[in-house]
Design an enzyme around this catalytic site. Structure first.
Site, PDB file in Angstrom:
ATOM      1  N   GLY A 172       0.826  -1.296  -0.149  1.00 59.42           N
ATOM      2  CA  GLY A 172      -0.044   0.069  -0.033  1.00 59.42           C
ATOM      3  C   GLY A 172       0.909   1.265  -0.029  1.00 59.42           C
ATOM      4  O   GLY A 172       2.134   1.226  -0.274  1.00 59.42           O
ATOM      5  N   GLY A 219       6.066   4.539  -8.281  1.00 57.97           N
ATOM      6  CA  GLY A 219       6.987   3.286  -8.576  1.00 57.97           C
ATOM      7  C   GLY A 219       5.889   2.344  -8.582  1.00 57.97           C
ATOM      8  O   GLY A 219       5.955   1.497  -9.718  1.00 57.97           O
ATOM      9  N   HIS A 220       4.878   2.217  -7.870  1.00 58.29           N
ATOM     10  CA  HIS A 220       3.776   1.013  -8.027  1.00 58.29           C
ATOM     11  C   HIS A 220       3.123   1.140  -9.290  1.00 58.29           C
ATOM     12  O   HIS A 220       2.778   0.239  -9.970  1.00 58.29           O
ATOM     13  CB  HIS A 220       2.892   1.016  -6.636  1.00 58.29           C
ATOM     14  CG  HIS A 220       3.456   0.933  -5.431  1.00 58.29           C
ATOM     15  ND1 HIS A 220       3.724   2.103  -4.498  1.00 58.29           N
ATOM     16  CD2 HIS A 220       4.107  -0.284  -4.831  1.00 58.29           C
ATOM     17  CE1 HIS A 220       4.139   1.392  -3.314  1.00 58.29           C
ATOM     18  NE2 HIS A 220       4.531   0.105  -3.522  1.00 58.29           N
ATOM     19  N   LEU A 264      11.774   6.715  -5.415  1.00 57.63           N
ATOM     20  CA  LEU A 264      10.411   6.831  -4.953  1.00 57.63           C
ATOM     21  C   LEU A 264      10.338   5.730  -3.809  1.00 57.63           C
ATOM     22  O   LEU A 264      10.862   4.339  -3.973  1.00 57.63           O
ATOM     23  CB  LEU A 264       9.255   6.654  -5.705  1.00 57.63           C
ATOM     24  CG  LEU A 264       9.122   7.838  -6.709  1.00 57.63           C
ATOM     25  CD1 LEU A 264       7.754   7.722  -7.611  1.00 57.63           C
ATOM     26  CD2 LEU A 264       9.229   9.254  -6.293  1.00 57.63           C
TER      27      LEU A 264
END
Ligand code: PAF
Length: 273
Positions: free
Chosen positions: A28, A33-34, A181
């Site tokens: 989460g 980046g995710h 990040l």
């Protein structure tokens, strides 16, 4: 987008699935980046699943488990807007029983660098990733190169346990000024945020030197430490892709890694040469 909480429900939903499944496991507090992992997954697969689970077994006593940033509403929006089909959001009791079989990290790759600084961390990572991959049975799973040692160990686990999933590594995403990040960047105050730039600057310096044919590892470490001063540096290391320490950089088979603390915030970064 469907939100699923338990492994059982998710496995039931996927039971007759024939489409290719892309999977991005996360803890989460999603950032760009995710998002780059999610976008790649969506490009390459027909059904896309993201998990959000702050895995307690990969945090050591005294680490930031209790204050790890939790932003479910924002994360849900990010996933929905990106086009994720299923968000898997289990609770601790959905993922762990009292006394369990664990995946144990191997000796060499598992106990250097991050493994040495955070003993037991990778056992927790490998155990949860094994569970998640078994629940989702993805065609491809996406991981960032920023957690280079994690990526290497997960790839080794998949190989050693003959798992069918394909592990897809993706480049580290950086702020415009170079800071990698990380969900932990939000802990940095203004001064620390500025100081943190020394981490990516030290990696840049090493790359410049390598391009000028300085391949000697001790020399490169020395130069990097000068750039990193006065940060509380945990390690500056140069290893092969298999995490074996090197004396000389080998173009195409070296990773330069840094871990440093700014106050209580621990940041890692690396460059693949
Ligand atoms: O990189 C992470 O966010 C975590 O280590 C992972 C892979 C989701 C396992 O908890």
């Amino acid at each position: 987008m469907t939100i699923i909480q338990t492994p059982k429900e998710l496995q039931e939903l996927l039971k007759n699935e024939t489409r290719s499944i892309g999977f991005v496991p996360t803890m989460g507090a999603l950032h760009h980046g995710h998002l780059s992992l999610i976008e790649k997954s969506i490009k390459e697969n027909e059904l896309n699943i993201v998990s959000i689970f702050v895995n307690p077994t990969q945090f050591l006593e005294g680490e930031d488990l209790d204050k790890y940033p939790s932003k479910f509403d924002a994360d849900e929006k990010i996933c929905k807007l990106a086009g994720v089909d299923i968000l898997f959001y289990p609770k601790k009791e959905d993922m762990y029983e009292e006394d369990e079989i664990k995946v144990i990290a191997p000796n060499i790759r598992g106990f250097v660098l991050e493994g040495a600084m955070r003993p037991g961390h990778f056992d927790g990572v490998l155990t949860i990733v094994m569970k998640l991959l078994n629940i989702v049975s993805p065609t491809k799973a996406y991981f960032g190169k920023k957690d280079a040692q994690q990526l290497s160990l997960i790839s080794q686990m998949v190989k050693n346990f003959h798992m069918k999933v394909q592990i897809i590594p993706l480049e580290t995403v950086r702020e415009d000024d170079g800071l990698a990040l990380s969900s932990r960047n939000i802990y940095l105050d203004k001064v620390q945020r500025k100081e943190a730039l020394k981490i990516s600057s030290s990696l840049k310096k090493a790359t410049q030197l390598v391009m000028q044919k300085t391949l000697d590892v001790s020399l490169l470490q020395e130069e990097m430490l000068k750039v990193l001063k006065p940060l509380d540096v945990e390690y500056v290391a140069i290893v092969s892709r298999a995490f074996i320490p090197q004396e000389k950089v080998v173009i195409g088979d070296s990773i330069i890694l840094v871990a440093a603390k700014l106050g209580t915030t621990r940041l890692i970064d690396n460059l693949w040469i």
